[in-house]
Design an enzyme around this catalytic site. Structure first.
Site, PDB file in Angstrom:
ATOM      1  N   ASP A  38       0.854  -1.185   0.000  1.00 45.81           N
ATOM      2  CA  ASP A  38       0.000   0.000   0.000  1.00 45.81           C
ATOM      3  C   ASP A  38       0.891   1.236   0.000  1.00 45.81           C
ATOM      4  OD1 ASP A  38       0.951   0.120   2.651  1.00 45.81           O
ATOM      5  OD2 ASP A  38      -0.826  -0.910   3.394  1.00 45.81           O
ATOM      6  N   ASP A  40       1.448   5.310   1.514  1.00 46.42           N
ATOM      7  CA  ASP A  40       1.105   6.334   2.498  1.00 46.42           C
ATOM      8  C   ASP A  40       1.634   7.679   2.014  1.00 46.42           C
ATOM      9  OD1 ASP A  40      -0.043   4.461   4.203  1.00 46.42           O
ATOM     10  OD2 ASP A  40       1.859   4.038   5.190  1.00 46.42           O
ATOM     11  N   ASP A 117       9.449   3.429  12.729  1.00 47.52           N
ATOM     12  CA  ASP A 117       9.935   2.251  13.454  1.00 47.52           C
ATOM     13  C   ASP A 117      11.353   1.862  13.072  1.00 47.52           C
ATOM     14  OD1 ASP A 117       9.138   1.467  10.917  1.00 47.52           O
ATOM     15  OD2 ASP A 117       7.629   0.033  11.607  1.00 47.52           O
TER      16      ASP A 117
END
Length: 449
Positions: A38, A40, A117
């Site tokens: 996907d 972002d 992260d």
């Protein structure tokens, strides 16, 4: 490689005069020329401005709100620098210095990357027309080295968000990257923290690992770092009993099942979670009681053809190539007659259903590794009731004189939309392929010839 709906959202925001960036894992995947799962977007526009710009858009999330922009039947996630700046108040808890000669825009971008992260996810791509990637965390270097490394010290990162422990496994498995020494040490020492996550989040992370084409690598890493003991105790017991070392490079039947599943899947072609649950159930049944290899093949054929046991047995008995004798769960053919083979198939079906029940019964899960005192205690039932019932229905067609007629899949081509939805015919079709290709692998037939 950027999806058309994402391009449209980027174009609209850019024409409105806003800065727009692709951010995170999609940038990493584009750099290494893999298809992103996907995309972002982060923009200088306020979320309210994004809402006004697109006709079908809603703000979701309370702690870190983002916009879901509906475009061409898909959802594009858009976040705002202004929201991130407001939430953080430009204050960071880690002693990481901002870049030298850092202007306001740089500081804003750096601050956003600092909250990511892993370094390989802490990349910002300026609107793709400019072809500029901003890397403040050494992400490009770690991509070149094929390393998964946390942005901030790993122990602090995992205590802030323990889901990052599972994401480290997932990313390393999917990309074939290694995990940096410091990050790996914290994954292992802090693995127990994942029990703080709610079951829905744990299941989501597990599904990302097993349903998108990197199941075998994920299971190997979960075992290596002691997470399999916590999340899937029955499967961990199998590794222990088989004398499988934490860094073992050998294979076993469970890993072989998932290796064959992985060959059919991809990040943009996932399967429904009921498929990997069904594989776990079949494998546990075979691990508990090894079976005639032709019975296992006939069982898979019966699932595929909608429960026609007679036809399944006839096909299985025509198999003239060797089964994979490496796996003790698969026995040599014992020359069963048709009636005995039917009984064996039905017994296997009941055993698989029993395995499903065991994997969803808390006290049985908690006792799975009771004989191994070094194992962490876990009574986590990862598989929820709805998934248990879905997987159970998957085996309903294999029964004595089934009055109800079950339709079978026509053709060999996989319909990936149906597979992702959990369509029973499609899932049974793929399951049968995986089982047969594992029990009677093509390379054995080629070696024999």
């Amino acid at each position: 490689m950027i999806a058309t709906p994402t391009k449209k959202v980027l174009n609209v925001l850019k024409k409105k005069g806003h800065d727009v960036y692709l951010v995170g894992g999609c940038v990493r995947d584009l750099i290494i020329k893999q298809t992103p799962k996907d995309f972002d977007i982060i923009t200088s526009a306020d979320l309210k401005e994004v809402m006004k710009t697109f006709s079908w858009c809603e703000i979701v999330g309370k702690r870190f709100p983002i916009c879901h922009v509906h475009m061409d039947g898909t959802i594009v996630e858009v976040s705002s620098f202004n929201t991130a700046r407001c939430k953080s108040s430009m204050h960071f808890t880690h002693d990481i210095e901002a870049p030298i000669d850092c202007d306001k825009e740089d500081y804003l971008r750096w601050g956003n990357c600092l909250k990511r992260d892993f370094t390989i996810n802490g990349l910002l791509m300026f609107d793709p027309y400019e072809r500029i990637v901003y890397d403040y965390m050494g992400g490009m270097e770690d991509i070149i080295k094929a390393k998964v490394r946390t942005v901030v010290p790993a122990a602090s990162s995992f205590r802030e968000d323990c889901a990052r422990i599972l994401r480290a496994i997932r990313i390393a498995a999917r990309l074939g990257f290694s995990i940096s020494r410091e990050t790996a040490q914290s994954v292992k020492s802090l693995s127990y923290l994942v029990l703080r996550l709610d079951k829905g989040r744990l299941l989501m992370e597990m599904n990302y690992m097993l349903a998108y084409g990197s199941g075998e690598a994920s299971l190997r890493l979960l075992w290596r770092f002691g997470l399999l003991d916590i999340l899937l105790p029955f499967q961990a017991v199998y590794f222990v009993r088989g004398g499988f070392r934490r860094r073992d490079e050998r294979t076993n039947l469970l890993l072989s099942f998932f290796s064959n599943l992985d060959q059919l899947l991809a990040p943009n072609r996932p399967c429904h979670s009921s498929l990997w649950v069904a594989i776990f159930a079949l494998h546990k049944a075979l691990s508990d009681k090894p079976r005639d290899s032709l019975v296992v093949a006939a069982f898979s054929f019966a699932l595929h053809n909608g429960g026609n046991l007679s036809e399944a047995i006839d096909i299985a008995r025509r198999i003239n190539k060797p089964h994979d004798a490496r796996f003790p769960e698969l026995l040599d053919s014992s020359g069963l007659d048709k009636e005995d083979m039917e009984d064996e198939i039905l017994e296997l079906a009941e055993s698989v259903k029993g395995s499903l029940l065991q994997m969803t019964t808390r006290h049985l899960v908690s006792e799975a590794m009771a004989d191994y005192h070094e194992a962490p205690y876990s009574d986590l039932v990862l598989i929820p009731l709805a998934m248990y019932l879905k997987a159970l229905s998957f085996f309903d067609c294999v029964k004595v004189n089934a009055g109800k007629k079950f339709l079978s899949k026509q053709g060999r081509e996989i319909d990936y939309e149906s597979l992702a939805r959990g369509d029973l015919q499609e899932v049974r079709h793929v399951f049968a392929r995986i089982v047969f290709d594992t029990v009677f692998p093509l390379h054995l037939c080629q070696d024999q010839s």
